[in-house]
Each structure stands twice: as structure tokens, then as C-alpha cells.
Design a protein around this motif. Structure first.
Motif, PDB file in Angstrom:
ATOM      1  N   SER A 136      31.395  37.489  44.901  1.00 16.44           N
ATOM      2  CA  SER A 136      31.982  38.062  43.680  1.00 16.44           C
ATOM      3  C   SER A 136      31.312  37.448  42.457  1.00 16.44           C
ATOM      4  O   SER A 136      30.988  36.268  42.459  1.00 16.44           O
ATOM      5  CB  SER A 136      33.488  37.785  43.620  1.00 16.44           C
ATOM      6  OG  SER A 136      34.150  38.322  44.746  1.00 16.44           O
ATOM      7  N   THR A 140      34.771  38.190  37.928  1.00 18.32           N
ATOM      8  CA  THR A 140      35.728  38.685  38.913  1.00 18.32           C
ATOM      9  C   THR A 140      36.555  37.534  39.481  1.00 18.32           C
ATOM     10  O   THR A 140      37.765  37.666  39.702  1.00 18.32           O
ATOM     11  CB  THR A 140      34.993  39.418  40.055  1.00 18.32           C
ATOM     12  OG1 THR A 140      34.289  40.545  39.511  1.00 18.32           O
ATOM     13  CG2 THR A 140      35.975  39.908  41.111  1.00 18.32           C
ATOM     14  N   ASP A 163      44.671  45.053  38.890  1.00 16.59           N
ATOM     15  CA  ASP A 163      43.374  44.431  39.150  1.00 16.59           C
ATOM     16  C   ASP A 163      42.334  44.924  38.155  1.00 16.59           C
ATOM     17  O   ASP A 163      41.574  44.135  37.576  1.00 16.59           O
ATOM     18  CB  ASP A 163      42.900  44.760  40.572  1.00 16.59           C
ATOM     19  CG  ASP A 163      43.719  44.061  41.641  1.00 16.59           C
ATOM     20  OD1 ASP A 163      44.505  43.152  41.285  1.00 16.59           O
ATOM     21  OD2 ASP A 163      43.574  44.420  42.818  1.00 16.59           O
ATOM     22  N   LEU A 167      40.466  42.758  35.114  1.00 16.09           N
ATOM     23  CA  LEU A 167      39.015  42.618  35.147  1.00 16.09           C
ATOM     24  C   LEU A 167      38.377  43.174  33.878  1.00 16.09           C
ATOM     25  O   LEU A 167      37.487  42.540  33.291  1.00 16.09           O
ATOM     26  CB  LEU A 167      38.443  43.336  36.373  1.00 16.09           C
ATOM     27  CG  LEU A 167      36.920  43.260  36.529  1.00 16.09           C
ATOM     28  CD1 LEU A 167      36.442  41.809  36.590  1.00 16.09           C
ATOM     29  CD2 LEU A 167      36.470  44.022  37.771  1.00 16.09           C
ATOM     30  N   GLU A 171      36.200  40.963  31.183  1.00 22.60           N
ATOM     31  CA  GLU A 171      34.826  41.342  30.842  1.00 22.60           C
ATOM     32  C   GLU A 171      34.691  41.615  29.347  1.00 22.60           C
ATOM     33  O   GLU A 171      33.744  41.152  28.697  1.00 22.60           O
ATOM     34  CB  GLU A 171      34.405  42.578  31.644  1.00 22.60           C
ATOM     35  CG  GLU A 171      34.221  42.345  33.117  1.00 22.60           C
ATOM     36  CD  GLU A 171      32.924  41.622  33.450  1.00 22.60           C
ATOM     37  OE1 GLU A 171      32.144  41.326  32.531  1.00 22.60           O
ATOM     38  OE2 GLU A 171      32.701  41.346  34.636  1.00 22.60           O
TER      39      GLU A 171
END
Length: 202
Positions: A136, A140, A163, A167, A171
Motif C-alpha cells: 500500500s 493509504t 474508506d 483516503l 490525499e
């Protein structure tokens, strides 16, 4: 937070004695200082040994190369970040997840300003996008840690949508915060606020 996402596999072997553990910590401290001073390309095991005040053989006793030292430093940074977040959550009550997000960003910004090596690594992406976990990418892994915190603290329903939301927030926030510190060594306040607003809307 659950530790299962971060794999401390950079060390050739774990230090068995307190003296050895302190020596490894000095190597990591030296690596952090040199990263901030000269960058990753100029980093070498010889320079790390000299700065740490240890024989080069001591470095190779625990680390095969500079990448492994940097990987272990990144793991240490992640663990310190997680500890600070955990401590803040124990000490303070939040009205909702948005206040928790602000607190997490404040911790990230403070570590960026005060912890040697932190600003040079950004959890290792300067060196390797898979520095924390071979399967990953680094963000992540961080998202997984924060997702666990939100599930535990705010009783959010576990789902693929959560999820994805966490994420995307990690980011997006990471990108804006990097820009904030690229423009100002202390972090552009307006950019930091923009990162908070962006994550709240994720």
C-alpha cells in the motif's frame, strides 16, 4: 490506534539491549538532521555514522543501507504522529469529526515545524511511495490509521464509502499542506486553513 498497518521491517535485527537501542535512536536522529540539512540524495551511511558518533559497522549491524534507515525514521515519525493524535483525543472532547480533523492537521503542522526529518519525508513519499508498506502507498497506510480512529471515537459506520472518503481527505489534505510548506517554511496560514476546509468537504 491499531498498529497492524505499519510494518517495522527496516531493521536487520531489533536491538536487544538498551545501549543498542539508544545507538539506533542516535542513528535515526542523525539521519533526520542530515535530511533537513542536505536532502536525501546527499545522505549516506558514512555521514549518518559520523553524525551519530558511531562506527560504520554499527550502522550496518542494524541497517543495510540509507533507504532502510530512512524507512525506519519514517516509521518512527508515523508512530509519533499517532501517539500525539491519541493523546489529543484522550485530553480533549470534540463536538464532531470536523473538530477532530482540525486537531489532526494542527498536530501534523506542529510536527512539520518542530520534528527533525519530518518535513523532508512527508511519511516517506520523497524516497518511496511504498515506504511504510510494500502493498500500500504511504497515504493509504495513514488513511487506514485515521479511519480506525474515526470508527472508534465517533461510531461511524464502517463502509467502502468511509474508506474512500478518508483516503480522498488524506490525499487532498496532504497535497495542500505540502504546498503550504513549499511556499513558507512555517506553513502558509491561509493554505493550512484551506486544507482544513477541503477535508471537511470531502
Amino acid at each position: 490506534m491499531d498498529d497492524e498497518c505499519v510494518h517495522p521491517n527496516a531493521l536487520r535485527r531489533q536491538p536487544a539491549q538498551r545501549r543498542s537501542a539508544r545507538r539506533v535512536e542516535r542513528m535515526l536522529d542523525a539521519c533526520a538532521e542530515l535530511l533537513d540539512e542536505t536532502g536525501y540524495e546527499a545522505l549516506s551511511t558514512t555521514r549518518i555514522a559520523e553524525r551519530a558518533g558511531v562506527a560504520i559497522g554499527s550502522v550496518y549491524q542494524f541497517f543495510p543501507d540509507k533507504r532502510a534507515i530512512t524507512q525506519e525514521l519514517t516509521r518512527r515519525n508515523v508512530e509519533e504522529f499517532v501517539r500525539r493524535v491519541d493523546r489529543r483525543f484522550l485530553e480533549e472532547d470534540y463536538r464532531g469529526w470536523w473538530e477532530a480533523v482540525d486537531a489532526i492537521i494542527d498536530i501534523y503542522v506542529d510536527m512539520h515545524r518542530t520534528v527533525a526529518g519530518f518535513k523532508s519525508l512527508h511519511f516517506g513519499d520523497v524516497v518511496d511511495l511504498n515506504l511504510l508498506d510494500s502493498d500500500s502507498d504511504n497515504n493509504t497506510v495513514i488513511a487506514g490509521r485515521l479511519r480506525g480512529l474515526f470508527l472508534k471515537e465517533f461510531g461511524l459506520a464502517d463502509s467502502p464509502e468511509l474508506d474512500l472518503a478518508v483516503l480522498v481527505a488524506v490525499e487532498a489534505g496532504d497535497a495542500v499542506l505540502k504546498l503550504a510548506f513549499r511556499r513558507d517554511p512555517e506553513g502558509t496560514p491561509e493554505m493550512i486553513d484551506a486544507a482544513k476546509q477541503l477535508i471537511r468537504g470531502s
